[in-house]
Scaffold this motif. Structure first.
Motif, PDB file in Angstrom:
ATOM      1  N   ALA A   1       0.868  -1.178   0.000  1.00 13.54           N
ATOM      2  CA  ALA A   1       0.000   0.000   0.000  1.00 13.54           C
ATOM      3  C   ALA A   1       0.904   1.228   0.000  1.00 13.54           C
ATOM      4  O   ALA A   1       1.589   1.504   0.988  1.00 13.54           O
ATOM      5  CB  ALA A   1      -0.909  -0.027   1.222  1.00 13.54           C
ATOM      6  N   ASN A   2       0.909   1.960  -1.106  1.00 17.59           N
ATOM      7  CA  ASN A   2       1.831   3.086  -1.280  1.00 17.59           C
ATOM      8  C   ASN A   2       1.162   4.421  -0.960  1.00 17.59           C
ATOM      9  O   ASN A   2      -0.051   4.521  -0.878  1.00 17.59           O
ATOM     10  CB  ASN A   2       2.365   3.087  -2.717  1.00 17.59           C
ATOM     11  N   LYS A   3       1.992   5.441  -0.781  1.00 19.21           N
ATOM     12  CA  LYS A   3       1.587   6.827  -0.506  1.00 19.21           C
ATOM     13  C   LYS A   3       0.957   6.967   0.885  1.00 19.21           C
ATOM     14  O   LYS A   3       0.000   7.728   1.084  1.00 19.21           O
ATOM     15  CB  LYS A   3       0.660   7.362  -1.600  1.00 19.21           C
ATOM     16  N   VAL A   4       1.536   6.233   1.845  1.00 21.87           N
ATOM     17  CA  VAL A   4       1.023   6.269   3.212  1.00 21.87           C
ATOM     18  C   VAL A   4       1.188   7.656   3.820  1.00 21.87           C
ATOM     19  O   VAL A   4       0.459   8.022   4.767  1.00 21.87           O
ATOM     20  CB  VAL A   4       1.742   5.177   4.064  1.00 21.87           C
ATOM     21  N   ASP A   5       2.102   8.446   3.286  1.00 23.96           N
ATOM     22  CA  ASP A   5       2.333   9.806   3.802  1.00 23.96           C
ATOM     23  C   ASP A   5       1.204  10.765   3.453  1.00 23.96           C
ATOM     24  O   ASP A   5       1.124  11.856   4.019  1.00 23.96           O
ATOM     25  CB  ASP A   5       3.662  10.353   3.252  1.00 23.96           C
ATOM     26  N   LEU A   6       0.319  10.371   2.534  1.00 27.75           N
ATOM     27  CA  LEU A   6      -0.742  11.271   2.063  1.00 27.75           C
ATOM     28  C   LEU A   6      -2.109  10.932   2.642  1.00 27.75           C
ATOM     29  O   LEU A   6      -3.116  11.528   2.241  1.00 27.75           O
ATOM     30  CB  LEU A   6      -0.804  11.243   0.525  1.00 27.75           C
ATOM     31  N   VAL A   7      -2.191   9.962   3.548  1.00 27.15           N
ATOM     32  CA  VAL A   7      -3.490   9.560   4.105  1.00 27.15           C
ATOM     33  C   VAL A   7      -3.444   9.568   5.634  1.00 27.15           C
ATOM     34  O   VAL A   7      -2.365   9.540   6.232  1.00 27.15           O
ATOM     35  CB  VAL A   7      -3.899   8.151   3.602  1.00 27.15           C
ATOM     36  N   HIS A   8      -4.641   9.576   6.239  1.00 29.94           N
ATOM     37  CA  HIS A   8      -4.710   9.566   7.702  1.00 29.94           C
ATOM     38  C   HIS A   8      -4.876   8.135   8.203  1.00 29.94           C
ATOM     39  O   HIS A   8      -5.096   7.191   7.436  1.00 29.94           O
ATOM     40  CB  HIS A   8      -5.842  10.465   8.196  1.00 29.94           C
ATOM     41  N   ASP A   9      -4.812   7.982   9.510  1.00 30.83           N
ATOM     42  CA  ASP A   9      -4.817   6.651  10.139  1.00 30.83           C
ATOM     43  C   ASP A   9      -6.074   5.854   9.837  1.00 30.83           C
ATOM     44  O   ASP A   9      -6.050   4.621   9.792  1.00 30.83           O
ATOM     45  CB  ASP A   9      -4.628   6.783  11.654  1.00 30.83           C
ATOM     46  N   LYS A  10      -7.219   6.559   9.658  1.00 35.69           N
ATOM     47  CA  LYS A  10      -8.474   5.845   9.402  1.00 35.69           C
ATOM     48  C   LYS A  10      -8.398   5.030   8.110  1.00 35.69           C
ATOM     49  O   LYS A  10      -8.927   3.912   8.026  1.00 35.69           O
ATOM     50  CB  LYS A  10      -9.641   6.837   9.328  1.00 35.69           C
TER      51      LYS A  10
END
Length: 471
Positions: A347-356
């Motif tokens: 799962a890429n681009k984890v820096d652009l999403v929130h924990d939910k």
């Protein structure tokens, strides 16, 4: 290539061609020391190299008609205690290409000839200094580009694989001799070979051959690198991930979908193992002819890969441009189409999403292992590389087990295994000795092909033609 040991003296540059601090020129043959001493002038008075002790080094000059070509160190190895089993001289000279060629040409004008590729190692084999599988390991050792491939080649060169094959062949040969003896006394209906012991031996050989054959899957990838295909929809960060792994801008990165239209490959070493990463075109329905060719190539690369890394974009899930259900469906399609492939889901681009979003994604995939990372920010790359190391399954290497990495050996083992199965079938069905003895001979032949107890001129020519000159 002539299968007989020649008496002539050969010469070649043993170090890489080109300019360097030092170059090593190697001579081998019955007259190698005698010829070398004609052009060597010791720094410490007259010295006849034919009279010095073996495994000694001497400082002096190489001279042609009172003209000093270079100051050198000459190493002397007397037969049979040398690499080739012949008299060997190694001249350590300065690395100037001019000096190298002057020395080589001097000897070529005085009864020495240029060595063929691999001829020093061929002579070592023909003189009984090593068997054929050990000789082939020399080439693999030179070509090794990772700790794993180096270890596999070194183990084979030391004779671990050879001794295992020779032991099996000798045991089979002992029984084969008794079987042949039975055939000589066929009219008297006597058995010299104990059938129970013979059956147990065949079962043992069968087990060992199967283990060696199965080890080729690991040995081949350790030798040539583990091919890893990076796949997924367009613009999910495949090229960015490749660049992050390589730590360079190898692939073009753009927000425009379909930028990567052809596979881009490069190799890196992780924990001593080589990986060949392949960045592929994004998988999607398209009317673009060129892009569709790239997508077709993507599936070809998946077919060739041992490991498939599937990327999906967490930001698209956050923005409702992609559903997790669709992601899971696409992954299932790849699993169904390529059931034998190891699949790693990222799962890429984890820096652009929130924990939910991260929690929602984890819940959707339930027990399926996931790696969360940001290829752009290089976050989570260490987790990916450690997972790759685990998937490489180097257990056999760590346990110092015999690993087969040579395709010629793999083919011979398969042929021997098939012959042994026929022998086993013959014993179980109680067929006559003269029939299954044919399969015993075939098994002996194929095992002998590996170590060189059975050779042909063409076989040796094909093997040693792939060596570098000077080895």
């Amino acid at each position: 290539m002539n299968n007989t040991i020649q008496n002539d003296t050969i010469i070649a540059l043993a170090t890489s061609s080109g300019v360097g601090a030092i170059a090593v020129i190697r001579l081998s043959g019955e007259n190698a020391i005698k010829i070398a001493t004609q052009f060597f002038q010791s720094k410490y008075g007259d010295k006849d190299l034919t009279k010095v002790k073996s495994h000694t080094i001497h400082l002096g000059n190489i001279i042609d008609d009172n003209h000093i070509i270079d100051e050198v160190l000459v190493s002397v190895f007397k037969n049979p205690k040398s690499y080739t089993g012949e008299n060997v001289v190694e001249i350590n000279c300065h690395g100037s290409v001019y000096i190298q060629q002057e020395i080589i040409q001097l000897f070529l004008k005085n009864g020495v000839r240029n060595a063929n590729p691999g001829e020093f190692t061929l002579r070592a084999f023909l003189n009984g200094k090593m068997d054929l599988s050990q000789a082939e390991a020399v080439a693999d050792l030179i070509a090794s580009n990772s700790a794993a491939s180096h270890q596999v080649a070194l183990q084979q060169m030391r004779g671990g694989f050879s001794s295992e094959i020779q032991n099996l062949r000798q045991q089979l040969l002992n029984f084969a001799s008794l079987i042949e003896l039975e055939l000589d006394f066929a009219e008297e209906d006597v058995e010299f070979a104990d059938r129970t012991e013979f059956k147990n031996l065949i079962a043992k050989i069968n087990t060992v051959l199967k283990r060696l054959i199965d080890s080729f899957a690991l040995g081949n990838v350790l030798k040539n690198g583990i091919p890893v295909a990076i796949v997924g929809e367009p613009n999910v960060g495949k090229s960015t991930l490749l660049n992050a792994l390589l730590n360079e801008e190898k692939a073009i990165v753009s927000h425009i979908e379909g930028t990567t239209r052809d596979a881009i490959e490069d190799e890196i070493i992780i924990e001593g193992v080589a990986y060949r990463f392949i960045d592929t075109a994004g998988i999607r329905a398209t009317k673009d002819f060129i892009e569709s060719i790239g997508i077709k190539k993507t599936f070809e690369k998946i077919e060739q890969a041992q490991l498939v890394v599937y990327l999906f974009d967490l930001e698209k899930i956050k923005n409702n441009k992609l559903t997790l259900e669709k992601c899971i469906l696409e992954i299932k399609k790849i699993k169904n189409q390529f059931p034998s492939k190891q699949l790693l889901i990222i799962a890429n681009k984890v820096d652009l999403v929130h924990d939910k979003i991260i929690t929602k994604t984890k819940n959707a995939f339930k027990n399926t292992p996931l790696i969360f990372l940001s290829a752009k920010e290089k976050k989570g790359i260490s987790k990916l590389t450690s997972t790759l190391t685990q998937l490489a399954n180097k257990g056999a290497l760590s346990n110092n087990e015999t690993i087969v990495s040579n395709s010629r050996h793999f083919e011979a083992l398969n042929n021997a295994f098939n012959s042994i199965k026929e022998v086993q079938k013959g014993i179980d069905n109680d067929i006559s000795t003269d029939l299954f003895s044919i399969d015993v001979r075939q098994a002996l032949f194929h095992l002998g092909e590996i170590t060189g107890e059975v050779t042909t001129e063409d076989l040796l020519g094909n093997i040693f033609a792939n060596f570098c000159i000077g080895k």
